[in-house]
Design a protein around this motif. Structure first.
Motif, PDB file in Angstrom:
ATOM      1  N   ILE A 113       0.834  -1.202   0.000  1.00 37.19           N
ATOM      2  CA  ILE A 113       0.000   0.000   0.000  1.00 37.19           C
ATOM      3  C   ILE A 113       0.873   1.258   0.000  1.00 37.19           C
ATOM      4  CG2 ILE A 113      -1.624   1.372   1.406  1.00 37.19           C
ATOM      5  CD1 ILE A 113      -2.922  -1.330   2.228  1.00 37.19           C
ATOM      6  N   VAL A 114       1.873   1.274   0.884  1.00 36.63           N
ATOM      7  CA  VAL A 114       2.747   2.452   0.970  1.00 36.63           C
ATOM      8  C   VAL A 114       3.499   2.644  -0.347  1.00 36.63           C
ATOM      9  CG1 VAL A 114       4.797   3.408   2.102  1.00 36.63           C
ATOM     10  CG2 VAL A 114       2.964   2.407   3.486  1.00 36.63           C
ATOM     11  N   SER A 115       3.950   1.552  -0.911  1.00 30.22           N
ATOM     12  CA  SER A 115       4.659   1.621  -2.181  1.00 30.22           C
ATOM     13  C   SER A 115       3.739   2.185  -3.280  1.00 30.22           C
ATOM     14  CB  SER A 115       5.147   0.210  -2.545  1.00 30.22           C
ATOM     15  OG  SER A 115       5.487   0.145  -3.891  1.00 30.22           O
ATOM     16  N   SER A 116       2.498   1.745  -3.283  1.00 32.21           N
ATOM     17  CA  SER A 116       1.547   2.235  -4.299  1.00 32.21           C
ATOM     18  C   SER A 116       1.216   3.707  -4.101  1.00 32.21           C
ATOM     19  CB  SER A 116       0.242   1.434  -4.260  1.00 32.21           C
ATOM     20  OG  SER A 116       0.504   0.074  -4.341  1.00 32.21           O
ATOM     21  N   ILE A 117       1.020   4.096  -2.850  1.00 31.61           N
ATOM     22  CA  ILE A 117       0.694   5.514  -2.588  1.00 31.61           C
ATOM     23  C   ILE A 117       1.849   6.398  -3.048  1.00 31.61           C
ATOM     24  CG2 ILE A 117       0.172   7.265  -0.818  1.00 31.61           C
ATOM     25  CD1 ILE A 117      -1.171   5.098   0.856  1.00 31.61           C
ATOM     26  N   THR A 118       3.068   5.947  -2.769  1.00 30.35           N
ATOM     27  CA  THR A 118       4.254   6.702  -3.168  1.00 30.35           C
ATOM     28  C   THR A 118       4.298   6.895  -4.677  1.00 30.35           C
ATOM     29  OG1 THR A 118       5.457   5.813  -1.293  1.00 30.35           O
ATOM     30  CG2 THR A 118       6.778   6.729  -3.058  1.00 30.35           C
ATOM     31  N   ARG A 119       4.021   5.808  -5.398  1.00 32.84           N
ATOM     32  CA  ARG A 119       4.060   5.908  -6.865  1.00 32.84           C
ATOM     33  C   ARG A 119       2.902   6.722  -7.409  1.00 32.84           C
ATOM     34  NH1 ARG A 119       4.815  -0.010  -8.541  1.00 32.84           N
ATOM     35  NH2 ARG A 119       4.359  -0.305  -6.338  1.00 32.84           N
ATOM     36  N   LEU A 120       1.746   6.573  -6.742  1.00 31.43           N
ATOM     37  CA  LEU A 120       0.569   7.359  -7.131  1.00 31.43           C
ATOM     38  C   LEU A 120       0.867   8.852  -6.987  1.00 31.43           C
ATOM     39  CD1 LEU A 120      -2.564   7.457  -7.740  1.00 31.43           C
ATOM     40  CD2 LEU A 120      -2.870   7.456  -5.259  1.00 31.43           C
ATOM     41  N   ALA A 129       5.315  13.016  -1.324  1.00 36.70           N
ATOM     42  CA  ALA A 129       4.760  12.080  -0.332  1.00 36.70           C
ATOM     43  C   ALA A 129       5.587  12.117   0.950  1.00 36.70           C
ATOM     44  CB  ALA A 129       4.735  10.666  -0.901  1.00 36.70           C
ATOM     45  N   THR A 130       4.901  12.235   2.061  1.00 39.80           N
ATOM     46  CA  THR A 130       5.550  12.202   3.374  1.00 39.80           C
ATOM     47  C   THR A 130       4.929  11.076   4.184  1.00 39.80           C
ATOM     48  OG1 THR A 130       5.882  14.607   3.374  1.00 39.80           O
ATOM     49  CG2 THR A 130       6.000  13.506   5.506  1.00 39.80           C
ATOM     50  N   ALA A 131       5.777  10.230   4.746  1.00 35.04           N
ATOM     51  CA  ALA A 131       5.269   9.156   5.601  1.00 35.04           C
ATOM     52  C   ALA A 131       5.294   9.636   7.043  1.00 35.04           C
ATOM     53  CB  ALA A 131       6.135   7.912   5.447  1.00 35.04           C
ATOM     54  N   GLU A 132       4.189   9.441   7.767  1.00 36.26           N
ATOM     55  CA  GLU A 132       4.172   9.873   9.168  1.00 36.26           C
ATOM     56  C   GLU A 132       4.242   8.685  10.112  1.00 36.26           C
ATOM     57  OE1 GLU A 132       0.697  12.640   9.324  1.00 36.26           O
ATOM     58  OE2 GLU A 132      -0.472  10.810   9.556  1.00 36.26           O
ATOM     59  N   GLY A 133       4.616   8.976  11.331  1.00 38.72           N
ATOM     60  CA  GLY A 133       4.635   7.933  12.364  1.00 38.72           C
ATOM     61  C   GLY A 133       5.787   6.953  12.234  1.00 38.72           C
ATOM     62  N   VAL A 134       6.923   7.414  11.703  1.00 41.83           N
ATOM     63  CA  VAL A 134       8.078   6.529  11.563  1.00 41.83           C
ATOM     64  C   VAL A 134       8.754   6.352  12.921  1.00 41.83           C
ATOM     65  CG1 VAL A 134      10.309   6.181  10.419  1.00 41.83           C
ATOM     66  CG2 VAL A 134       8.413   7.283   9.189  1.00 41.83           C
ATOM     67  N   GLU A 135       8.778   5.119  13.400  1.00 42.40           N
ATOM     68  CA  GLU A 135       9.300   4.867  14.752  1.00 42.40           C
ATOM     69  C   GLU A 135      10.545   3.996  14.766  1.00 42.40           C
ATOM     70  OE1 GLU A 135       6.067   3.452  17.177  1.00 42.40           O
ATOM     71  OE2 GLU A 135       5.028   5.388  17.103  1.00 42.40           O
ATOM     72  N   THR A 136      10.824   3.296  13.657  1.00 41.27           N
ATOM     73  CA  THR A 136      12.001   2.420  13.657  1.00 41.27           C
ATOM     74  C   THR A 136      12.906   2.718  12.461  1.00 41.27           C
ATOM     75  OG1 THR A 136      11.107   0.645  12.265  1.00 41.27           O
ATOM     76  CG2 THR A 136      10.567   0.547  14.617  1.00 41.27           C
ATOM     77  N   ARG A 137      14.158   2.360  12.644  1.00 37.29           N
ATOM     78  CA  ARG A 137      15.151   2.511  11.587  1.00 37.29           C
ATOM     79  C   ARG A 137      14.757   1.658  10.373  1.00 37.29           C
ATOM     80  NH1 ARG A 137      19.110   6.191  10.706  1.00 37.29           N
ATOM     81  NH2 ARG A 137      19.186   6.392  12.968  1.00 37.29           N
ATOM     82  N   GLY A 138      14.215   0.479  10.649  1.00 39.03           N
ATOM     83  CA  GLY A 138      13.786  -0.416   9.571  1.00 39.03           C
ATOM     84  C   GLY A 138      12.724   0.234   8.690  1.00 39.03           C
ATOM     85  N   GLN A 139      11.765   0.889   9.344  1.00 41.43           N
ATOM     86  CA  GLN A 139      10.708   1.579   8.583  1.00 41.43           C
ATOM     87  C   GLN A 139      11.325   2.670   7.717  1.00 41.43           C
ATOM     88  OE1 GLN A 139       8.294   2.953  11.828  1.00 41.43           O
ATOM     89  NE2 GLN A 139       7.119   1.044  11.984  1.00 41.43           N
ATOM     90  N   LEU A 140      12.250   3.419   8.315  1.00 44.39           N
ATOM     91  CA  LEU A 140      12.882   4.528   7.601  1.00 44.39           C
ATOM     92  C   LEU A 140      13.609   4.027   6.347  1.00 44.39           C
ATOM     93  CD1 LEU A 140      13.388   7.678   8.348  1.00 44.39           C
ATOM     94  CD2 LEU A 140      15.722   6.910   8.711  1.00 44.39           C
ATOM     95  N   ASP A 141      14.393   2.949   6.522  1.00 46.47           N
ATOM     96  CA  ASP A 141      15.162   2.405   5.399  1.00 46.47           C
ATOM     97  C   ASP A 141      14.238   1.883   4.300  1.00 46.47           C
ATOM     98  OD1 ASP A 141      17.474   3.037   6.714  1.00 46.47           O
ATOM     99  OD2 ASP A 141      17.774   1.038   7.564  1.00 46.47           O
ATOM    100  N   LEU A 159      11.153   2.824   3.700  1.00 40.24           N
ATOM    101  CA  LEU A 159      10.469   3.950   3.051  1.00 40.24           C
ATOM    102  C   LEU A 159      11.369   4.567   1.979  1.00 40.24           C
ATOM    103  CD1 LEU A 159       8.805   5.552   6.186  1.00 40.24           C
ATOM    104  CD2 LEU A 159       7.579   4.722   4.157  1.00 40.24           C
ATOM    105  N   ARG A 160      12.651   4.680   2.318  1.00 39.26           N
ATOM    106  CA  ARG A 160      13.598   5.254   1.353  1.00 39.26           C
ATOM    107  C   ARG A 160      13.681   4.346   0.128  1.00 39.26           C
ATOM    108  NH1 ARG A 160      17.847   5.178   4.339  1.00 39.26           N
ATOM    109  NH2 ARG A 160      17.782   7.260   5.220  1.00 39.26           N
ATOM    110  N   GLU A 161      13.749   3.042   0.398  1.00 41.14           N
ATOM    111  CA  GLU A 161      13.816   2.047  -0.673  1.00 41.14           C
ATOM    112  C   GLU A 161      12.589   2.119  -1.578  1.00 41.14           C
ATOM    113  OE1 GLU A 161      13.986  -2.464   0.025  1.00 41.14           O
ATOM    114  OE2 GLU A 161      15.547  -1.608   1.319  1.00 41.14           O
ATOM    115  N   LEU A 162      11.426   2.353  -0.964  1.00 37.10           N
ATOM    116  CA  LEU A 162      10.167   2.413  -1.718  1.00 37.10           C
ATOM    117  C   LEU A 162      10.020   3.728  -2.483  1.00 37.10           C
ATOM    118  CD1 LEU A 162       7.656   0.873   0.879  1.00 37.10           C
ATOM    119  CD2 LEU A 162       8.699  -0.246  -1.106  1.00 37.10           C
ATOM    120  N   GLY A 163      10.968   4.634  -2.293  1.00 38.35           N
ATOM    121  CA  GLY A 163      10.936   5.882  -3.049  1.00 38.35           C
ATOM    122  C   GLY A 163      10.131   6.994  -2.402  1.00 38.35           C
TER     123      GLY A 163
END
Ligand code: C2E
Ligand code: CA
Ligand code: CA
Ligand code: CA
Length: 275
Positions: free
Chosen positions: A214-221, A229-241, A243-247
């Protein structure tokens, strides 16, 4: 069974009473809060995922209640919205946030949340125009975050006001994207500058492949529609990495920095050094 039914109703009435009393109490207290200067703004930085640099801050309202401590907006915005008190409170937020922004160095974006009642207000555009002028803020630095509830209203006043804010040079973001029931159709109703991906989706991206998709699709959309696109509620390093990978362009969350009061403003240098 009858007796039990009556008890249930009695309990229910009691609970209703309690809720009504609580609302009245919040309303009275909130009026005092405004008069006694108990409201404050906390600022949360947003970073660019490619450069790691702070691109902006979101202004988040806080109520320093003498007995209850720091009260978060979700606990009083409903009452403020119903009573219309959100309009003067929101105007105060706009002025205060732009005033504080003018005192800090950097050309970062300042994001301000607007509720449906605020966007409907006939004075909104004027208040924004005056504040931008009074504090000498470049209009393009100011971004207003609205949810789809604003566009769900029947009146055309809302879209008209959003267009006028745009004409001033300000930006408009669609907040909490994805949690509503028909978010996609709202993307056609107004040409947003940014989509904020709700933290409900961000939360599960590492463990749930659906959320990741879903996040990947929203980013591309967003990209296809020319929106950031800004992702909110990032709490872990894994999520951050991930998100960057997903563009995804930007991120915000406790991992990066919690919302902090203007007095302890988290400077871009400090945020970037801590990352
Ligand atoms: P929002 O606009 O979706 O703001 C994001 C919320 O997530 C904020 O809650 C923020 O403190 C919180 N948050 C930030 N990072 C994280 C994280 O990593 N994990 C988790 N779990 N939460 C995180 P807050 O400050 O309690 O605000 C709640 C809502 O109240 C906001 O949601 C916004 O809709 C509304 N709000 C806040 N300030 C204002 C305001 O000045 N005016 C209006 N009209 N609404 C406001
Ligand atoms: Ca927001
Ligand atoms: Ca949000
Ligand atoms: Ca929210």
């Amino acid at each position: 069974a009858k007796a039990k039914g009556r008890d249930t109703i009695a309990l229910y009435d009691h609970a209703m009473d309690h809720a009504a009393r609580e609302r009245r109490e919040i309303e009275t207290d909130l009026r005092e809060a405004v008069a006694r200067d108990q409201l404050n703004i906390h600022y949360q930085p947003v970073i660019d995922l490619d450069s790691g640099q702070v691109s902006g801050y979101e202004a988040l309202l806080r109520w320093y209640h003498p007995q209850r401590g720091v009260v978060r907006p979700d606990d009083f915005l409903g009452v403020a919205e119903e009573t219309g008190m959100i309009v003067p409170i929101g105007e105060w937020v706009i002025r205060k946030a732009l005033e504080e922004t003018s005192r800090w160095s950097g050309d970062f974006r300042i994001a301000i949340n607007l509720s449906p009642t605020q966007v409907r207000s006939p004075h909104l555009v004027d208040v924004v125009a005056r504040a931008i002028h009074a504090y000498g803020i470049r209009p393009a630095r100011v971004e207003f975050e609205i949810t789809e509830h604003v566009l769900m209203q029947k009146s055309n006043v809302c879209v008209g006001n959003l267009e006028k804010l745009r004409e001033l040079g300000a930006k408009i973001a669609l907040d909490d994207f994805g949690v509503g029931y028909s978010s996609l159709s709202y993307l056609r109703r107004f040409p947003f500058d940014r989509i904020k991906i709700d933290k409900d989706f961000v939360e599960g991206i590492e463990t749930c492949s659906d959320n990741k998709a879903i996040v990947s699709s929203i980013t591309r959309l967003a990209e296809a529609l020319g929106m950031a696109a800004t992702a909110e509620g990032v709490e872990t390093r894994g999520q951050l990495d991930l998100l960057r990978e997903l563009g995804c362009q930007e991120a915000q969350g406790y991992l990066i920095c919690e919302p902090v009061p203007g007095e302890n403003f988290a400077t871009a240098d400090a945020v970037e050094a801590a990352m």
